[in-house]
Design a protein around this motif. Structure first.
Motif, PDB file in Angstrom:
ATOM      1  N   PRO A 212      -0.284  20.709   2.856  1.00  0.00           N
ATOM      2  CA  PRO A 212      -0.450  21.011   2.100  1.00  0.00           C
ATOM      3  C   PRO A 212       0.611  22.768   2.178  1.00  0.00           C
ATOM      4  CG  PRO A 212      -2.206  20.714   3.876  1.00  0.00           C
ATOM      5  CD  PRO A 212      -1.000  19.911   3.984  1.00  0.00           C
ATOM      6  N   PHE A 213       1.476  23.148   3.171  1.00  0.00           N
ATOM      7  CA  PHE A 213       2.071  23.837   3.028  1.00  0.00           C
ATOM      8  C   PHE A 213       3.465  23.584   2.631  1.00  0.00           C
ATOM      9  CE2 PHE A 213      -1.195  24.279   7.110  1.00  0.00           C
ATOM     10  CZ  PHE A 213      -1.780  25.258   6.314  1.00  0.00           C
ATOM     11  N   VAL A 214       3.952  22.243   1.807  1.00  0.00           N
ATOM     12  CA  VAL A 214       5.131  22.293   0.904  1.00  0.00           C
ATOM     13  C   VAL A 214       4.742  21.903  -0.113  1.00  0.00           C
ATOM     14  CG1 VAL A 214       6.407  22.327   3.575  1.00  0.00           C
ATOM     15  CG2 VAL A 214       5.427  19.998   2.353  1.00  0.00           C
ATOM     16  N   SER A 215       5.723  22.147  -0.861  1.00  0.00           N
ATOM     17  CA  SER A 215       5.689  21.331  -2.023  1.00  0.00           C
ATOM     18  C   SER A 215       5.499  19.926  -2.300  1.00  0.00           C
ATOM     19  CB  SER A 215       7.405  21.593  -2.993  1.00  0.00           C
ATOM     20  OG  SER A 215       8.307  21.198  -2.786  1.00  0.00           O
ATOM     21  N   GLN A 216       6.137  19.130  -1.129  1.00  0.00           N
ATOM     22  CA  GLN A 216       6.535  17.821  -1.245  1.00  0.00           C
ATOM     23  C   GLN A 216       5.057  16.896  -0.796  1.00  0.00           C
ATOM     24  OE1 GLN A 216       9.173  19.054   0.398  1.00  0.00           O
ATOM     25  NE2 GLN A 216      11.277  18.279  -0.889  1.00  0.00           N
ATOM     26  N   LYS A 217       4.853  15.999  -1.466  1.00  0.00           N
ATOM     27  CA  LYS A 217       3.523  14.620  -0.788  1.00  0.00           C
ATOM     28  C   LYS A 217       4.015  14.661   0.844  1.00  0.00           C
ATOM     29  CE  LYS A 217       2.135  14.707  -5.547  1.00  0.00           C
ATOM     30  NZ  LYS A 217       3.229  15.182  -6.452  1.00  0.00           N
ATOM     31  N   THR A 218       2.538  14.445   1.487  1.00  0.00           N
ATOM     32  CA  THR A 218       2.395  13.541   2.669  1.00  0.00           C
ATOM     33  C   THR A 218       1.584  12.120   2.507  1.00  0.00           C
ATOM     34  OG1 THR A 218       4.334  15.190   3.746  1.00  0.00           O
ATOM     35  CG2 THR A 218       2.975  13.604   5.387  1.00  0.00           C
ATOM     36  N   ALA A 219       1.852  11.391   2.541  1.00  0.00           N
ATOM     37  CA  ALA A 219       0.699  10.483   2.465  1.00  0.00           C
ATOM     38  C   ALA A 219       0.989   9.486   3.840  1.00  0.00           C
ATOM     39  CB  ALA A 219       0.384   9.683   1.499  1.00  0.00           C
ATOM     40  N   MET A 220       0.092   8.844   4.439  1.00  0.00           N
ATOM     41  CA  MET A 220      -0.162   7.591   5.689  1.00  0.00           C
ATOM     42  C   MET A 220      -0.641   6.310   5.428  1.00  0.00           C
ATOM     43  SD  MET A 220      -1.342   8.341   9.385  1.00  0.00           S
ATOM     44  CE  MET A 220      -2.947   8.454   9.067  1.00  0.00           C
TER      45      MET A 220
ATOM     46  N   LEU B 249       0.619  -1.355  -0.395  1.00  0.00           N
ATOM     47  CA  LEU B 249       0.604  -0.041   0.086  1.00  0.00           C
ATOM     48  C   LEU B 249       0.682   1.281  -0.590  1.00  0.00           C
ATOM     49  CD1 LEU B 249      -3.157  -0.724   2.634  1.00  0.00           C
ATOM     50  CD2 LEU B 249      -3.081  -0.672   0.319  1.00  0.00           C
ATOM     51  N   GLY B 250       1.934   1.546   1.164  1.00  0.00           N
ATOM     52  CA  GLY B 250       2.966   2.276   0.449  1.00  0.00           C
ATOM     53  C   GLY B 250       3.800   2.643  -0.221  1.00  0.00           C
ATOM     54  N   LEU B 251       3.771   2.163  -1.084  1.00  0.00           N
ATOM     55  CA  LEU B 251       5.006   1.940  -2.093  1.00  0.00           C
ATOM     56  C   LEU B 251       3.767   1.818  -3.348  1.00  0.00           C
ATOM     57  CD1 LEU B 251       7.452  -0.710  -2.175  1.00  0.00           C
ATOM     58  CD2 LEU B 251       7.761   1.637  -1.336  1.00  0.00           C
ATOM     59  N   ARG B 252       2.797   0.837  -3.987  1.00  0.00           N
ATOM     60  CA  ARG B 252       2.083   1.214  -5.301  1.00  0.00           C
ATOM     61  C   ARG B 252       1.055   2.427  -4.880  1.00  0.00           C
ATOM     62  NH1 ARG B 252      -1.784  -3.749  -5.808  1.00  0.00           N
ATOM     63  NH2 ARG B 252      -2.645  -2.196  -4.298  1.00  0.00           N
ATOM     64  N   ASP B 253       0.141   2.449  -3.638  1.00  0.00           N
ATOM     65  CA  ASP B 253      -1.412   3.013  -3.523  1.00  0.00           C
ATOM     66  C   ASP B 253      -1.168   4.690  -2.668  1.00  0.00           C
ATOM     67  OD1 ASP B 253      -2.299   0.408  -3.982  1.00  0.00           O
ATOM     68  OD2 ASP B 253      -3.888   0.552  -2.703  1.00  0.00           O
ATOM     69  N   ASN B 254       0.061   4.763  -2.168  1.00  0.00           N
ATOM     70  CA  ASN B 254       0.212   6.267  -2.030  1.00  0.00           C
ATOM     71  C   ASN B 254       1.524   6.061  -2.686  1.00  0.00           C
ATOM     72  OD1 ASN B 254      -0.701   4.209   1.333  1.00  0.00           O
ATOM     73  ND2 ASN B 254      -1.685   6.334   0.986  1.00  0.00           N
ATOM     74  N   GLY B 255       2.442   5.548  -2.428  1.00  0.00           N
ATOM     75  CA  GLY B 255       3.291   6.517  -2.661  1.00  0.00           C
ATOM     76  C   GLY B 255       3.201   6.378  -4.430  1.00  0.00           C
ATOM     77  N   ARG B 256       2.529   5.848  -4.841  1.00  0.00           N
ATOM     78  CA  ARG B 256       2.606   5.593  -6.453  1.00  0.00           C
ATOM     79  C   ARG B 256       4.013   5.432  -6.821  1.00  0.00           C
ATOM     80  NH1 ARG B 256      -3.308   5.375  -7.148  1.00  0.00           N
ATOM     81  NH2 ARG B 256      -4.129   7.313  -6.048  1.00  0.00           N
ATOM     82  N   ILE B 257       4.281   4.179  -7.310  1.00  0.00           N
ATOM     83  CA  ILE B 257       5.869   4.133  -7.267  1.00  0.00           C
ATOM     84  C   ILE B 257       6.724   3.667  -8.469  1.00  0.00           C
ATOM     85  CG2 ILE B 257       6.171   1.624  -6.277  1.00  0.00           C
ATOM     86  CD1 ILE B 257       8.733   1.917  -5.578  1.00  0.00           C
ATOM     87  N   GLN B 258       7.382   4.318  -9.154  1.00  0.00           N
ATOM     88  CA  GLN B 258       7.670   4.333 -10.841  1.00  0.00           C
ATOM     89  C   GLN B 258       9.365   3.445 -10.942  1.00  0.00           C
ATOM     90  OE1 GLN B 258       4.919   5.233 -13.427  1.00  0.00           O
ATOM     91  NE2 GLN B 258       3.122   5.604 -11.444  1.00  0.00           N
ATOM     92  N   PRO B 259       8.563   2.930 -12.173  1.00  0.00           N
ATOM     93  CA  PRO B 259       9.983   2.077 -12.544  1.00  0.00           C
ATOM     94  C   PRO B 259      11.212   2.960 -12.832  1.00  0.00           C
ATOM     95  CG  PRO B 259       8.485   0.977 -14.366  1.00  0.00           C
ATOM     96  CD  PRO B 259       7.485   2.296 -13.167  1.00  0.00           C
ATOM     97  N   GLY B 260      12.076   2.696 -12.058  1.00  0.00           N
ATOM     98  CA  GLY B 260      13.335   3.889 -12.299  1.00  0.00           C
ATOM     99  C   GLY B 260      13.350   5.126 -11.651  1.00  0.00           C
TER     100      GLY B 260
ATOM    101  N   GLY C 148       8.710  15.282  -4.533  1.00  0.00           N
ATOM    102  CA  GLY C 148       8.648  14.468  -3.567  1.00  0.00           C
ATOM    103  C   GLY C 148       8.018  13.712  -3.037  1.00  0.00           C
ATOM    104  N   THR C 149       7.875  12.428  -2.726  1.00  0.00           N
ATOM    105  CA  THR C 149       6.087  11.945  -1.755  1.00  0.00           C
ATOM    106  C   THR C 149       7.371  11.000  -0.895  1.00  0.00           C
ATOM    107  OG1 THR C 149       5.315  11.512  -3.455  1.00  0.00           O
ATOM    108  CG2 THR C 149       4.312  10.066  -1.331  1.00  0.00           C
ATOM    109  N   ARG C 150       6.894  11.558   0.650  1.00  0.00           N
ATOM    110  CA  ARG C 150       7.150  10.815   2.141  1.00  0.00           C
ATOM    111  C   ARG C 150       6.156  10.007   2.333  1.00  0.00           C
ATOM    112  NH1 ARG C 150       7.462  13.280   7.798  1.00  0.00           N
ATOM    113  NH2 ARG C 150       8.576  11.290   8.571  1.00  0.00           N
ATOM    114  N   VAL C 151       5.718   8.595   2.498  1.00  0.00           N
ATOM    115  CA  VAL C 151       4.453   8.151   2.828  1.00  0.00           C
ATOM    116  C   VAL C 151       5.119   7.300   4.368  1.00  0.00           C
ATOM    117  CG1 VAL C 151       3.291   5.979   2.928  1.00  0.00           C
ATOM    118  CG2 VAL C 151       3.811   7.136   0.754  1.00  0.00           C
ATOM    119  N   ILE C 152       5.043   7.582   5.539  1.00  0.00           N
ATOM    120  CA  ILE C 152       4.234   7.414   7.264  1.00  0.00           C
ATOM    121  C   ILE C 152       3.830   5.868   7.454  1.00  0.00           C
ATOM    122  CG2 ILE C 152       4.199   8.337   9.411  1.00  0.00           C
ATOM    123  CD1 ILE C 152       4.098  11.399   8.135  1.00  0.00           C
ATOM    124  N   VAL C 153       4.467   5.347   7.743  1.00  0.00           N
ATOM    125  CA  VAL C 153       3.637   3.887   8.046  1.00  0.00           C
ATOM    126  C   VAL C 153       3.963   3.583   9.514  1.00  0.00           C
ATOM    127  CG1 VAL C 153       4.611   1.421   7.908  1.00  0.00           C
ATOM    128  CG2 VAL C 153       5.082   2.457   5.426  1.00  0.00           C
TER     129      VAL C 153
END
Length: 328
Positions: free
Chosen positions: A262-270, A139-150, A235-240
């Motif tokens: 919401p106040f920074v350019s990078q995304k945060t998800a849980m 979930l953290g990598l695929r769904d929240n982080g939207r991981i892509q090859p490379g 970039g995205t930070r996913v908190i586990v």
């Protein structure tokens, strides 16, 4: 049947090994003879009712006494009986699941839509190591982080239960993977596919000048302001998870990061595996990785069923490389 029953919050000594009635499957349920389970932070947070703030939250452990009397969120076993509406399984089938409760018992009833066939190339003990930890990593990598090859992916806490799955999954998704762990686990993390390993006792990943597209933050402990330095502008930070505490942590750590997002350019998800409605589908996806040889459970220790309290004490110390499993 025998089960470890939790009647009040406390240490592992609060778990009472006793005889209780064997459950009877409902119309859409499957009765499984548990052959193996595992222990993880989810279990001991519920056992202790900590952090206290979680008792006030929906889905929490319960305000004054435990909502869950039989812990154990991972399970692998053999089907004993099925409800009248069950069509996919029959007695004798080998299965695994993430029932969220009930694994610390000889038998458990699981809804058909939560149960999956056990990977054929895994033992019961190996299969029991998979559900919650590997599902969280997925979930953290695929769904929240939207991981892509490379992409460049950093796994902070790479040697733990979730981390060992995350390193392998990120590699399977085609990413360039860096793992963060302690000195004694560097070789382990490298052996499961990390392209680079950072020893946090010698190097601070937030200050070495490297940037990552995705940070899977399992260990926590670093504020967003520090983690931003390790992320690319988009970039995205996913908190586990994060360091445990009696009153607020790791809940406070997670929500403070989300509030600032919401106040920074990078995304945060849980990553929230407990509320995910697609557990069975995710287990099937993980099975494909496992049977293709791209994902292998890392098991640190195995305990007999009667020693579940000792297994939890060990896991609570937070230094287990990989998973701690129980043979039932």
């Amino acid at each position: 049947m025998k089960a470890f029953v939790l009647r009040s919050y406390g240490s592992p000594d609060a778990l009472d090994l006793t005889d209780i009635d064997q459950p009877v499957p409902g119309d859409d349920e499957v009765l499984v003879r548990v052959r193996a389970t595992s222990v993880q932070p989810y279990d001991w947070h519920f056992m202790r009712g900590e952090p206290y703030i979680a008792r006030l939250m929906g889905g929490g452990p319960g305000l004054r006494k435990p909502k869950i009397c039989i812990l154990g969120a991972d399970m692998a076993g053999r089907v004993e009986a099925v409800g009248k509406d069950v069509t996919e399984f029959r007695p004798g089938d080998e299965v695994f699941a993430m029932p969220k409760q009930g694994g610390f018992a000889e038998y458990v009833c699981v809804r058909e839509d939560e149960l999956a066939p056990k990977p054929k190339n895994l033992s019961y003990e190996q299969a029991a190591a998979v559900p919650m930890a590997a599902n969280t990593a997925l979930l953290g990598l695929r769904d929240n982080g939207r991981i892509q090859p490379g992409q460049k992916v950093l796994v902070n806490g790479a040697s733990g239960g979730v981390g060992t799955f995350a390193v392998q999954l990120a590699r399977a998704f085609g990413a360039e993977v860096t793992g963060v762990c302690s000195t004694r686990n560097v070789d382990l993390v490298r052996s499961i596919g990390a392209d680079e390993v950072i020893d946090y006792t010698k190097e601070d990943f937030t200050r070495n000048g490297r940037r990552y597209d995705l940070l899977l933050d399992i260990a926590g402990g670093r504020p967003m302001s520090a983690c931003r330095r390790a992320l690319t502008p988009g970039g995205t930070r996913v908190i586990v998870g994060g360091p445990a505490g009696r009153w607020l942590q790791p809940v406070g750590h997670m929500f403070s990061a989300l509030v600032a997002s919401p106040f920074v350019s990078q995304k945060t998800a849980m990553a929230d595996v407990v509320r995910c409605p697609e557990t069975k589908q995710n287990l099937m996806t993980l099975t494909e990785f496992i049977q293709d040889g791209k994902l292998t459970p890392v098991i640190d220790r195995s305990y007999p069923f009667e020693e579940i309290p000792a297994a939890i004490r060990y896991q609570e110390q937070g230094h287990a490389p990989g998973k701690v499993v129980i043979t039932v």
